[in-house]
Design a protein around this motif. Sequence first.
Motif, PDB file in Angstrom:
ATOM      1  N   ALA A   1     -63.694 -68.509 -27.999  1.00 41.46           N
ATOM      2  CA  ALA A   1     -62.189 -68.312 -28.235  1.00 41.46           C
ATOM      3  C   ALA A   1     -61.993 -67.334 -29.216  1.00 41.46           C
ATOM      4  CB  ALA A   1     -61.677 -69.713 -28.746  1.00 41.46           C
ATOM      5  N   GLN A   2     -62.601 -67.224 -30.337  1.00 42.83           N
ATOM      6  CA  GLN A   2     -62.656 -66.172 -31.533  1.00 42.83           C
ATOM      7  C   GLN A   2     -62.567 -64.891 -30.882  1.00 42.83           C
ATOM      8  OE1 GLN A   2     -65.350 -65.471 -34.624  1.00 42.83           O
ATOM      9  NE2 GLN A   2     -63.816 -66.455 -35.791  1.00 42.83           N
ATOM     10  N   ARG A   3     -63.965 -64.640 -30.197  1.00 42.19           N
ATOM     11  CA  ARG A   3     -64.046 -63.367 -29.685  1.00 42.19           C
ATOM     12  C   ARG A   3     -63.317 -62.855 -28.587  1.00 42.19           C
ATOM     13  NH1 ARG A   3     -70.539 -63.302 -28.646  1.00 42.19           N
ATOM     14  NH2 ARG A   3     -69.977 -61.317 -27.834  1.00 42.19           N
ATOM     15  N   LEU A   4     -62.815 -63.868 -27.736  1.00 43.84           N
ATOM     16  CA  LEU A   4     -61.808 -63.520 -26.854  1.00 43.84           C
ATOM     17  C   LEU A   4     -60.487 -62.847 -27.399  1.00 43.84           C
ATOM     18  CD1 LEU A   4     -62.342 -66.424 -24.225  1.00 43.84           C
ATOM     19  CD2 LEU A   4     -62.943 -63.935 -23.786  1.00 43.84           C
ATOM     20  N   PHE A   5     -60.368 -63.515 -28.481  1.00 42.64           N
ATOM     21  CA  PHE A   5     -58.904 -63.121 -29.089  1.00 42.64           C
ATOM     22  C   PHE A   5     -59.160 -61.838 -29.600  1.00 42.64           C
ATOM     23  CE2 PHE A   5     -54.812 -63.805 -30.775  1.00 42.64           C
ATOM     24  CZ  PHE A   5     -54.691 -63.347 -32.081  1.00 42.64           C
ATOM     25  N   ILE A   6     -60.286 -61.650 -30.222  1.00 35.45           N
ATOM     26  CA  ILE A   6     -60.354 -60.200 -31.122  1.00 35.45           C
ATOM     27  C   ILE A   6     -60.718 -59.088 -29.835  1.00 35.45           C
ATOM     28  CG2 ILE A   6     -61.915 -58.674 -32.372  1.00 35.45           C
ATOM     29  CD1 ILE A   6     -62.606 -61.369 -34.025  1.00 35.45           C
ATOM     30  N   GLU A   7     -61.560 -59.335 -28.730  1.00 33.57           N
ATOM     31  CA  GLU A   7     -61.487 -58.485 -27.536  1.00 33.57           C
ATOM     32  C   GLU A   7     -60.184 -58.104 -26.890  1.00 33.57           C
ATOM     33  OE1 GLU A   7     -65.922 -57.670 -27.962  1.00 33.57           O
ATOM     34  OE2 GLU A   7     -64.160 -56.956 -26.581  1.00 33.57           O
ATOM     35  N   ARG A   8     -59.345 -59.111 -26.752  1.00 32.68           N
ATOM     36  CA  ARG A   8     -58.168 -58.995 -25.956  1.00 32.68           C
ATOM     37  C   ARG A   8     -57.190 -58.296 -26.935  1.00 32.68           C
ATOM     38  NH1 ARG A   8     -56.917 -57.365 -21.833  1.00 32.68           N
ATOM     39  NH2 ARG A   8     -54.679 -57.692 -22.403  1.00 32.68           N
TER      40      ARG A   8
ATOM     41  N   ILE B   1     -55.040 -68.993 -30.618  1.00 30.87           N
ATOM     42  CA  ILE B   1     -54.650 -68.961 -29.183  1.00 30.87           C
ATOM     43  C   ILE B   1     -53.243 -69.602 -28.777  1.00 30.87           C
ATOM     44  CG2 ILE B   1     -55.218 -68.997 -26.903  1.00 30.87           C
ATOM     45  CD1 ILE B   1     -58.389 -68.250 -27.615  1.00 30.87           C
ATOM     46  N   LEU B   2     -53.338 -70.736 -29.246  1.00 30.05           N
ATOM     47  CA  LEU B   2     -51.844 -71.387 -28.984  1.00 30.05           C
ATOM     48  C   LEU B   2     -50.703 -70.620 -29.642  1.00 30.05           C
ATOM     49  CD1 LEU B   2     -53.098 -75.191 -29.692  1.00 30.05           C
ATOM     50  CD2 LEU B   2     -52.115 -74.177 -27.559  1.00 30.05           C
ATOM     51  N   ARG B   3     -50.912 -70.151 -30.501  1.00 33.27           N
ATOM     52  CA  ARG B   3     -49.594 -69.674 -31.514  1.00 33.27           C
ATOM     53  C   ARG B   3     -49.654 -68.042 -31.193  1.00 33.27           C
ATOM     54  NH1 ARG B   3     -50.466 -72.268 -37.293  1.00 33.27           N
ATOM     55  NH2 ARG B   3     -50.277 -74.563 -36.682  1.00 33.27           N
ATOM     56  N   GLU B   4     -50.674 -67.465 -30.816  1.00 36.05           N
ATOM     57  CA  GLU B   4     -50.650 -65.997 -31.050  1.00 36.05           C
ATOM     58  C   GLU B   4     -51.290 -65.223 -29.520  1.00 36.05           C
ATOM     59  OE1 GLU B   4     -51.247 -65.949 -35.470  1.00 36.05           O
ATOM     60  OE2 GLU B   4     -52.061 -64.258 -34.438  1.00 36.05           O
TER      61      GLU B   4
ATOM     62  N   ARG C   1     -50.891 -65.479 -26.321  1.00 29.35           N
ATOM     63  CA  ARG C   1     -50.212 -65.222 -25.111  1.00 29.35           C
ATOM     64  C   ARG C   1     -49.814 -63.687 -25.295  1.00 29.35           C
ATOM     65  NH1 ARG C   1     -45.958 -69.966 -24.218  1.00 29.35           N
ATOM     66  NH2 ARG C   1     -46.605 -70.373 -26.466  1.00 29.35           N
ATOM     67  N   GLN C   2     -49.524 -63.271 -26.460  1.00 28.38           N
ATOM     68  CA  GLN C   2     -49.071 -61.572 -26.785  1.00 28.38           C
ATOM     69  C   GLN C   2     -50.195 -60.843 -26.246  1.00 28.38           C
ATOM     70  OE1 GLN C   2     -50.215 -59.346 -29.126  1.00 28.38           O
ATOM     71  NE2 GLN C   2     -48.686 -57.685 -28.397  1.00 28.38           N
ATOM     72  N   PRO C   3     -51.771 -60.984 -26.406  1.00 25.14           N
ATOM     73  CA  PRO C   3     -52.567 -60.016 -26.150  1.00 25.14           C
ATOM     74  C   PRO C   3     -53.044 -60.397 -24.799  1.00 25.14           C
ATOM     75  CG  PRO C   3     -53.591 -61.758 -27.835  1.00 25.14           C
ATOM     76  CD  PRO C   3     -51.931 -61.923 -27.575  1.00 25.14           C
ATOM     77  N   GLY C   4     -52.658 -61.621 -24.145  1.00 23.40           N
ATOM     78  CA  GLY C   4     -53.153 -61.714 -22.615  1.00 23.40           C
ATOM     79  C   GLY C   4     -54.117 -62.697 -22.370  1.00 23.40           C
ATOM     80  N   ILE C   5     -53.978 -63.791 -23.356  1.00 22.99           N
ATOM     81  CA  ILE C   5     -55.071 -65.011 -23.085  1.00 22.99           C
ATOM     82  C   ILE C   5     -54.221 -66.443 -22.998  1.00 22.99           C
ATOM     83  CG2 ILE C   5     -56.583 -66.559 -24.130  1.00 22.99           C
ATOM     84  CD1 ILE C   5     -57.500 -64.276 -26.271  1.00 22.99           C
ATOM     85  N   SER C   6     -54.616 -66.742 -21.673  1.00 24.42           N
ATOM     86  CA  SER C   6     -53.784 -67.932 -21.359  1.00 24.42           C
ATOM     87  C   SER C   6     -55.001 -69.263 -21.585  1.00 24.42           C
ATOM     88  CB  SER C   6     -53.531 -67.930 -19.706  1.00 24.42           C
ATOM     89  OG  SER C   6     -52.539 -67.209 -19.461  1.00 24.42           O
ATOM     90  N   LEU C   7     -54.167 -70.428 -21.895  1.00 23.71           N
ATOM     91  CA  LEU C   7     -55.340 -71.403 -22.155  1.00 23.71           C
ATOM     92  C   LEU C   7     -54.956 -72.663 -21.440  1.00 23.71           C
ATOM     93  CD1 LEU C   7     -57.444 -72.469 -24.171  1.00 23.71           C
ATOM     94  CD2 LEU C   7     -55.453 -73.005 -25.834  1.00 23.71           C
ATOM     95  N   ILE C   8     -55.693 -73.312 -20.905  1.00 23.00           N
ATOM     96  CA  ILE C   8     -55.622 -74.648 -19.913  1.00 23.00           C
ATOM     97  C   ILE C   8     -56.161 -75.650 -20.927  1.00 23.00           C
ATOM     98  CG2 ILE C   8     -55.814 -75.947 -18.060  1.00 23.00           C
ATOM     99  CD1 ILE C   8     -55.958 -73.392 -16.528  1.00 23.00           C
ATOM    100  N   LEU C   9     -55.448 -76.678 -21.297  1.00 22.26           N
ATOM    101  CA  LEU C   9     -55.954 -77.806 -22.432  1.00 22.26           C
ATOM    102  C   LEU C   9     -56.119 -79.191 -21.448  1.00 22.26           C
ATOM    103  CD1 LEU C   9     -54.892 -76.730 -25.588  1.00 22.26           C
ATOM    104  CD2 LEU C   9     -57.135 -76.619 -24.943  1.00 22.26           C
ATOM    105  N   ALA C  10     -56.779 -79.772 -21.197  1.00 23.13           N
ATOM    106  CA  ALA C  10     -56.712 -81.028 -20.352  1.00 23.13           C
ATOM    107  C   ALA C  10     -57.414 -82.237 -21.277  1.00 23.13           C
ATOM    108  CB  ALA C  10     -57.610 -80.961 -19.157  1.00 23.13           C
TER     109      ALA C  10
END
Length: 872
Positions: A697-704, A762-765, A767-776
């Motif tokens: 999740a951390q690396r995805l956020f940075i990359e996006r 990701i929950l808080r920030e 969406r702005q860089p383009g990450i959607s999160l599905i939590l089940a």
Amino acid sequence: MVFDIVIGRTQDDLKKYGKTGTVLLGKHYIKMGQTTAMSNPIYLDVIRSHIVFICGKRGSGKCLAGDTKITLADGREIALEKLDDEQEHIFALNDQLKIQSCAREGFYQREVDEIIAITLRSGKALRLTPEHPLFTVKGWAPAQELSINDRIATPRVVPAFGDNDMNEARVKLLAYLLAEGHLSNRFVLFSNTDEKIRNDFGHAVHEFDAQLRIKDHKKDSCYRIVSTAKPKLLDPGVTDSKGRWIKPPKLGEKNSLIQWLRALGLYDKLSPEKFIPTCIFTLPKNKLSLFLNRLFSCDGSIYHIHGYWAICYASTSRILIDQVQSLLLRFGIISKIRKKMSRCNGKVFPSFELVIGGEFVERYLQEIGFYGYKEKKQARALKHALQIQRNPNVDTIPQEIWQLTRPKNWAEIGRAMGYAHPKAMRESMHDSPSRQKLLQIALADQNELLEAYATSDIYWDEIISIERINQKTKVYDISIPQFHNFIANNIIVHNSYTMGAIAEGIIDLPVEIKNNLSVIMLDTMGVYWTMKYPNHRDEDLLKEWGLEGKGLDIKIYTPAGYYQDYKEKGIPTDKAFSLRPGDLTPEDWFLTFDIPATSPLGVFIERLILDLRDQRETFSIMEIVDAIRASERIEESIKQAAENRFLAAESWGVFSKEGTPMQELAAPGQVTVLDVSAYATMPGGWKIKSLVIGLIAQRLFIERMIAKKEEEYAEIHATMHYLSEEEKKEKKVPMIWLVVDEAHEFLPAEGKTTASGALTTILREGRQPGISLILATQQPGKVNTDVMTQSDVVLSHRITAKIDTDALKNLMQSYMREGLDVELDNLPRVKGAAIILDDNNERMYPMRVHPFIDFRRSAEQNHDCSYQPQPS
């Protein structure tokens, strides 16, 4: 007027894009008086970023017991648990309801706490997990949903004939000795009173070995096979100085028949232990017929009772009787096994009788027949065959066939079939039709479906016993890409599938949209692999929705340390993945190792990791260990404690110096499954899983974040050079949909994990860089409140625990006319019923999620609300 509902899409976007870039979730429930019905389609926007929260219940996976017998195309029968290394084709029911050989893929195993044992009227039996589907006339149904007297599909024929060119003498000898032989105490005895059989046995013995002789034994009609050959000296032995034996000489077995029987594993077997060796199963049809002919001519019988002819075969060996039933099936001969208690010399013991009746008697006599004095009865039976009126109540198609289809006009069918009162034909709907009658109806009505069932290779066998067994059992499964079923213990069973998430919808989007998206799914229990295969079990339900079952093109990544082991064991995996230790902060290590940051060990690890990160861009676990060992002025006990923890981390098999590039995991248009189920039973396994999802999740956020800046620059650049450059539509780093199950484990209501920080970001920030999160989760009451406050789409099935309903009330209450308990209780009690909240449009809808196009009912992953989109 029916209008489409698009969740997560603003009115402006809806006007601009319509349904482009959406996936179908299901249909809206509307209430009309006392009736609830489905109406408007509900779609989800996927080209914008969203936080989706899913609540629901679990299902379970599907597998068979390891001793389940699988028939191979070359004739062999092997246990399912030994199928891993086999390349030979197996048998399945094709789309025309005919049995044919086909290739299989994959080999999967796991351990379960409960299985179901099902016994059929024919004597066939199967042990399987409760959710494993079996084929009924109305379609596939989980074993746990079946009842006694229900009828399931079994093959009428399994055309498995081999090419083993065994000479006829050996074929006959095996049949005779299995039926009437005594194979122990250094003897080979044969007993039979039929002179023709005795002569045939003698010729076979002589052809097998001319040095063998048949002699009378003690009893009448009992004969011993002896050898005139001299035994071979295997060991000359050793004597002392006086010529006395220290070690006597060892002579070889001179009886070649005993040697052969011993090589086949048959010698020294008592009657209840006898079995048919593999070499018989691989015979061509003519020689297999010869084997069964001689076997039945000894221990079998043919008799006439109550106007019908019947054939039976008796044995005290259940293994052998099951094998005989299976071999008969290769000729299209259906039989039934009965267990009874027998008495001999004052002892009571179980014995088994295989019975052939009805039309299958005639087929047996034509395909196999008898030898010896029983040939006379055979001739009488064949003569009477044409005069016998068959019992139509034995081999029928279940009455439920009329729920699938029925004639357009029963009276016309009645006239075509010569009924005196044609309208009376309608009464057929209350009966289970014979194959012959159903075929007549099908031809008169020109009904292809009825004709397919009437001429199918299916024998509908009745369930007479269902037993739940609560014990740990290793179970196995395989996949059949072509037909998605296979024959096991001569019963037709489904192969395995499991749950996914938004993946199926994204995969089917137009290429220009799909390639700007990527799905990454965390698989904590090793069950997502079956997304590769379509859902044929719910084929009729899918048709009602205008959908078609299909498998998904997914890539399964396994931790590098387990990858090779998974490949060797046949556990599904496509590639290895690893993480860089250098990406972990000191706090990550504190949480992973469960040590206080302020403890001497914590202080040492913090300083060590910060120094390494200052000195180099990346490093391995063993480089951390080397740095620990080289550290000075540190107590030896602290160094040892740190070293032990990092050596343990090395053993997890998930770290490497370079790590797997994020661009590979988040490739455009790709669905990536990160299988971390290897840690499911490992102590502290959830901490390792948290570490993995946290780093990803951390690396995805940075990359996006980096990609977003580049995209914004590209848009400005394109605007300034509009006429000079062609517009580029595909993103280098696509928008991400990250799917995390068991969300309460990674984002708990209390405390934190190594995944908490990155997921919260990701929950808080995100969406702005383009990450959607599905939590089940099935426990919304145990999830961090950030999930509730940040989710813009919430989908919930019926939940009952107060802690869970209270957690959702605060989020949903303002959109409800009534309380959450009432809204959930008002839902129809069918699979897929749910409430969905669209925070973007401040609307809430009762709905039903559409059936899965890939088969997904897994013990560890199915939430039954399961967010299951399909492209518009």
